[in-house]
Motif scaffolding. Structure first.
Motif, PDB file in Angstrom:
ATOM      1  N   THR A  99      88.227 -20.565  53.289  1.00 55.76           N
ATOM      2  CA  THR A  99      88.215 -19.439  54.240  1.00 55.76           C
ATOM      3  C   THR A  99      87.049 -18.496  53.939  1.00 55.76           C
ATOM      4  O   THR A  99      86.642 -18.336  52.784  1.00 55.76           O
ATOM      5  CB  THR A  99      89.535 -18.640  54.145  1.00 55.76           C
ATOM      6  N   ASP A 100      86.551 -17.848  55.003  1.00 53.10           N
ATOM      7  CA  ASP A 100      85.335 -17.045  54.813  1.00 53.10           C
ATOM      8  C   ASP A 100      85.529 -15.842  53.897  1.00 53.10           C
ATOM      9  O   ASP A 100      84.583 -15.404  53.262  1.00 53.10           O
ATOM     10  CB  ASP A 100      84.681 -16.633  56.152  1.00 53.10           C
ATOM     11  N   ASN A 101      86.773 -15.336  53.786  1.00 54.60           N
ATOM     12  CA  ASN A 101      86.948 -14.185  52.877  1.00 54.60           C
ATOM     13  C   ASN A 101      86.779 -14.602  51.409  1.00 54.60           C
ATOM     14  O   ASN A 101      86.236 -13.863  50.592  1.00 54.60           O
ATOM     15  CB  ASN A 101      88.302 -13.470  53.110  1.00 54.60           C
ATOM     16  N   VAL A 102      87.191 -15.850  51.069  1.00 52.01           N
ATOM     17  CA  VAL A 102      86.992 -16.335  49.688  1.00 52.01           C
ATOM     18  C   VAL A 102      85.496 -16.576  49.443  1.00 52.01           C
ATOM     19  O   VAL A 102      84.969 -16.267  48.376  1.00 52.01           O
ATOM     20  CB  VAL A 102      87.812 -17.630  49.409  1.00 52.01           C
ATOM     21  N   ILE A 103      84.810 -17.093  50.468  1.00 52.29           N
ATOM     22  CA  ILE A 103      83.359 -17.330  50.343  1.00 52.29           C
ATOM     23  C   ILE A 103      82.637 -15.996  50.142  1.00 52.29           C
ATOM     24  O   ILE A 103      81.754 -15.881  49.286  1.00 52.29           O
ATOM     25  CB  ILE A 103      82.799 -18.067  51.590  1.00 52.29           C
TER      26      ILE A 103
END
Length: 736
Positions: free
Chosen positions: A261-265
């Motif tokens: 997910t983009d928040n982890v990235i």
């Protein structure tokens, strides 16, 4: 699309199993794990030959293999093991052979017999758990007991690491490399962070490390994976030549590749910035992220160019009104007005660039400048990025030119250059040729080693493909407008008779080259074919029959096939297999390593810099001989022979065909270039221009008509994201 399946199918279902005890280890390379074994298989009267890979193998051991039978022309029937597991022996005879084989220091055949007689099948437990019992036997004192147990535990450590890595899908030869790198801590290090393998070990990429991480239970969404993944994506991006990626583009690429997910990235990017693995800069009003070493290199290049640009000229003032007629008289060459103006500019500048295509007199210009400056008794250094380019510079100037690596004296022991800012080069002027091939990291290393009092002359063709490594150094220096630049465009009379040169300039101006009809004798031809299959058929015919018959060129030595890509039916890999079969197919003995087959006479290319062997990326050679007993082959590069262990053959590949990128800085008597619409993502003007300008006596393009038109029209589909030009401009100077 052309499909060629010459390799045996590698489906596990189609592989056979074989097990038995090792009678003799015919050959074993500790470095690579490659081994040739004689194995006694149950139910077979004669022993069989097994070829495979194992960290340590010893007579008497029991092996279990997965592989296929192959009929080797020289050695007859062999079992090629794709997987090879070693199991300690269980029979008394096997144990005796195992212990007596010299594997354990301190135990020879004589003691092995004694040990087995005394302790039977429990002998391994005795050595490991109650070694003091060894002293019950005659001739084993404390010293020898210690020697035996130490050797035994080292064997055990290697074996455990191998079993651990193999059970998680890492092949033997890779496992040997991992053990050699990390030693006894290998398991702990790999378990703690398998992603470090991608950074530390040649031949292991993110994908392998990622698969291992999954098996070790590291979650797909974990931060450790996201951080390694972000770095990997940026590394891959820099592999396409970019020094940085815009932040939103990097996040998008990482999300797609890693399925995180983009928040982890975003969190991973933040962590990498905190850990200073990445650096953030604003380019064109957007945030861009650099891998730290690339950021350091770009900022360094700018700082060093600005440092060298100012100050007194090492040769003082030169009266060009006198110097130019003097040099014309000395060389017997009349200079054009544009060349005279260029000499004047260069002699007034401490750092300057000379650029232009083939046949425009770059060589004459450089030689005239060098002649004038040598009369001033100044110390001149000459270098180029590759061995081939340095050799050509030596030939054209009559002065010794060296590769950048040789000039800076690369020391493999410390893996660094001896010459740097603290130990600068002893030069008053450094000339660097073929500068379009210089990537930003190497350029920074070179510039930092130039003393502040010295001058720099950068020569190259900015319209060729940019460097294989990241950066657009030559283009950025010119574009910045901060460095004196001479651009030569006028084709000289004697060069204008060459259709190669005339057509190269046409391509550079966006015009489709005029090809001669095949009936007339020329040095430039364009053959049309309607399908990729037809391009392929024509290429084979042209290389193996038409050119050798009509022009007398040797198909292996003189002709170089240059193709836009590596994969696909018209890619270098596929063409190499086909050309090898037709041009050198009967040569023996053959060996297969890392997915390729080699035989004496094969044309090969080195793919990485090897400082120990002094063979560098892009060097082309011919295999002289193959020694199957010693697992070694000899390759002739130019005028010297270089030995390779079989395990080192991942450094080379076949070179009947190579990519156009690989050909930079080289010249070949004949170039044959296939272009098809299947290459469309790669087709662009500077690619075709670079390929054409590699040919000295003959160039043949075999193309689907639309492909050539498209390539010539397409200019820089995507500019490399770099910031060197930005840092060279006055506003940036204060920050450097």
């Amino acid at each position: 699309m052309l499909h060629h399946t010459h390799d045996p199918p590698q489906n596990r279902e189609q592989l056979e199993r074989l097990s038995g005890s090792i009678e003799r280890v015919t050959f074993h390379s500790e470095a690579s794990g490659f081994c040739v074994l004689r194995v006694k298989v149950k139910g077979n009267r004669d022993s069989v030959t097994v070829v495979g890979s194992a960290a340590s193998v010893t007579a008497g051991e029991f092996i279990e293999c997965l592989g296929a039978w192959v009929n080797d022309r020289q050695h007859g029937l062999q079992f090629k093991a794709k997987e090879l597991k070693v199991v300690p022996p269980t029979t008394l005879e096997g144990i005796e052979k195992y212990l007596g084989s010299g594997m354990v220091k301190g135990i020879g055949p004589h003691f092995a017999r004694k040990l087995v007689k005394a302790f039977g099948v429990d002998v391994f437990d005795v050595i490991e758990q109650t070694p003091e019992r060894l002293q019950e036997l005659d001739g084993i004192g404390p010293k020898r007991r210690q020697q035996v147990t130490a050797a035994w535990s080292e064997q055990k450590a290697i074996r455990e690491i191998m079993v651990f890595l193999q059970s998680h899908g890492v092949g033997t030869s890779r496992s040997v490399r991992i053990y050699k790198t990390y030693g006894d801590e290998a398991i702990a290090k790999v378990q703690e962070n398998p992603y470090r393998l991608a950074l530390d070990i040649h031949g292991i990429g993110f994908k392998t490390a990622d698969a291992l991480a999954q098996k070790l239970g590291i979650g797909m969404q974990s931060l450790i994976r996201a951080q390694a993944g972000v770095r990997h994506v940026l590394q891959e991006w820099s592999g396409e030549g970019h020094c940085a990626a815009f932040r939103d583009k990097l996040a998008e690429m990482a999300v797609k590749l890693l399925e995180i997910t983009d928040n982890v990235i975003e969190q991973a990017i933040g962590e990498e910035l905190i850990e200073e693995n990445l650096v953030s800069e604003i380019i064109d009003g957007q945030e861009a992220l650099f891998l730290t070493p690339l950021h350091r290199a770009e900022v360094g290049c700018a700082a060093h160019l600005l440092r060298l640009k100012d100050g007194r000229l090492p040769w003082g003032d030169i009266d060009t009104d006198k110097a130019i007629p003097w040099v014309e008289e000395k060389t017997g060459l009349a200079l054009s007005d544009s060349q005279k103006a260029a000499i004047e500019q260069v002699l007034k500048s401490k750092v300057s660039v000379i650029t232009g295509g083939p046949g425009v007199g770059k060589t004459t210009l450089v030689n005239s400048i060098l002649k004038i400056l040598r009369a001033k008794r100044i110390n001149i250094g000459l270098c180029a990025p590759t061995g081939r380019a340095a050799k050509r510079l030596t030939e054209s100037t009559g002065l010794e030119a060296r590769t950048v690596h040789r000039l800076l004296e690369f020391d493999p022991q410390i893996f660094a250059f001896k010459h740097n800012d603290e130990n600068p080069l002893d030069v008053d002027l450094l000339v660097i040729d073929e500068a379009s091939m210089m990537d930003v990291v190497l350029m920074n290393q070179l510039l930092k080693a130039i003393p502040t009092h010295a001058a720099l002359l950068i020569v190259g063709d900015v319209d060729q493909l940019p460097s294989v490594g990241p950066g657009a150094v030559l283009a950025d220096i010119i574009e910045s407008g901060q460095i004196t630049t001479v651009r030569l465009t006028e084709i000289f009379r004697q060069a204008a008779t060459s259709q190669i040169i005339v057509n190269a300039h046409k391509i550079n101006q966006g015009q489709v080259p005029q090809a001669e009809k095949a009936e007339t004798l020329s040095d430039f031809y364009c053959l049309h074919a309607d399908t990729p299959e037809a391009v392929f058929a024509k290429l084979i015919q042209v290389v193996t029959e038409r050119i050798p018959k009509r022009f007398g060129f040797d198909p292996i030595h003189d002709i170089q096939v240059l193709t836009p890509m590596n994969r696909g039916g018209l890619g270098a890999r596929s063409l190499n297999v086909e050309l090898q079969a037709r041009l050198n197919g009967d040569s023996e003995p053959k060996i297969s390593q890392y997915g390729s087959t080699y035989a004496p006479g094969d044309k090969v290319i080195q793919n990485v810099n090897n400082y120990d062997k002094e063979v560098f990326n892009g060097d082309i050679g011919r295999i002289r001989s193959i020694d199957l007993e010693e697992s070694r082959l000899s390759i002739r590069f130019d005028d010297r022979d270089v030995d390779y262990e079989f395990s080192e053959l991942d450094e080379i590949s076949l070179a009947y065909a190579t990519s156009i990128h690989k050909s930079q800085g080289s010249e070949y008597p004949v170039v044959v270039m296939p272009l098809a619409m299947q290459h469309y993502t790669l087709l662009e003007r500077n690619l075709v221009y670079t390929g054409v300008t590699r040919g000295k006596q003959l160039v043949v393009i075999i193309t689907e008509p639309k492909a050539l038109r498209m390539a010539v029209r397409m200019q820089k589909s995507q500019r490399r994201l770099t910031n060197l030009a930005g840092w060279l401009k006055p506003a940036a100077c204060a920050d450097v």
